[in-house]
Write a protein that holds these residues in place. Structure first.
Motif: not given
Length: 297
Positions: A177, A180, A187-188, A213, A217-219, A221-223
């Motif tokens: 968190k 991010s 992140k890309d 995960n 993913a939900r909170y 949006k990080l792969p």
């Protein structure tokens, strides 16, 4: 021209003949005591067995986990390169299997105050690592300090070590968190891979990752991706007590075999097709630029 642009130009000027770039793999964790340094060391050994030239950078300032487990006391550290004029060869200590080891010391803390000539000297030396090695494994400190986040933001490849302990899972999420939300994290441009440690079996490891995960993913949006698991193993505990990496002391141990499999995945060409190699000079220049921005320069 701003500081970041100056650093980018310095990198271009000092690394033109140093291709290909080294692969920088940063090993981290949301809390201490989850086996992060042990993971870094054993993966370095397994990568060496796969024919890679490997150097470990101990960036866990204040602790000496790597040198204790390697049984080596470095004569010089990164601070001696930065402030005492030592060259890159002088600060590399050879460990088991001829794996190079660089102690971070406390040298990075003051890098934002260095002038252009000093920075050029440091970057030229660090650029030599790209020619000397294939993989640089960076062992960060544990937790969510600014220093740890700076290393993660600069890294194109992050290995997050977690365990089934509820606090470890929570702290892993908190670290992701914080990462991010970091203003300079892209992140890309980074790959985050999770290793589940001290699990009962492979199924528990996969389940643990799936839980983490799902929340990430939900909170956030990080792969993130799953790299593998390391089982509970008495042989690993014995090796730690004897200050020897289990991958050397007992290559057939369950944990050593797990590290072997994870290292093989790290070297899988298909899985790494989109990997963004930055090299060591660019890695540190990113950190320096961040510190200068933090100082308002």
């Amino acid at each position: 021209m701003d500081q970041a642009e100056q650093l980018r130009n310095m990198i271009k000027a000092t690394t033109q003949s140093q291709r290909p770039l080294a692969r920088v793999i940063t090993v981290t964790s949301g809390k201490g005591g989850v086996g992060k340094s042990n993971t870094a060391i054993n993966l370095a050994i397994q990568l060496k067995k796969l024919g890679q030239r490997v150097i470990i950078l101990d960036a866990d300032f204040g602790l000496a986990n790597i040198e204790i487990m390697f049984g080596t006391v470095p004569k010089y550290n990164l601070g001696d390169l930065i402030y005492q004029g030592k060259n890159i060869q002088e600060i590399i200590t050879k460990g088991p299997m001829d794996i190079g080891f660089i102690s971070g010391g406390s040298g990075i803390a003051g890098m934002s105050n260095l002038n252009r000539d000093y920075l050029t000297y440091i970057i030229k030396n660090l650029a030599q690592l790209d020619a000397m090695t294939d993989v640089i494994v960076v062992d960060t400190g544990a937790g969510i300090s600014d220093a740890v986040l700076e290393f993660l933001v600069a890294s194109g490849e992050i290995l997050l070590v977690t365990t089934p302990e509820p606090t470890s899972i929570t702290d892993s999420y908190s670290l992701l968190k914080a990462l991010s939300r970091h203003p300079r994290f892209l992140k890309d441009m980074s790959q985050i891979k999770v290793i589940t440690n001290r699990v009962e079996n492979a199924e528990e490891g996969r389940t643990l990752f799936n839980k983490l995960n799902a929340v990430v993913a939900r909170y956030l949006k990080l792969p993130i991706s799953y790299l593998g698991s390391v089982p509970m193993d008495n042989q690993l505990s014995k090796a730690v007590m004897q200050q020897t990496p289990v991958s050397i002391q007992n290559p057939n141990a369950k944990s050593a075999k797990a590290f072997e499999e994870i290292a093989a995945k790290l070297m899988n060409v298909e899985l790494n097709r989109s990997l963004n190699k930055r090299g060591m000079a660019a890695f540190f220049s990113h950190i320096i630029a961040g510190k200068k921005m933090g100082n308002g320069e």
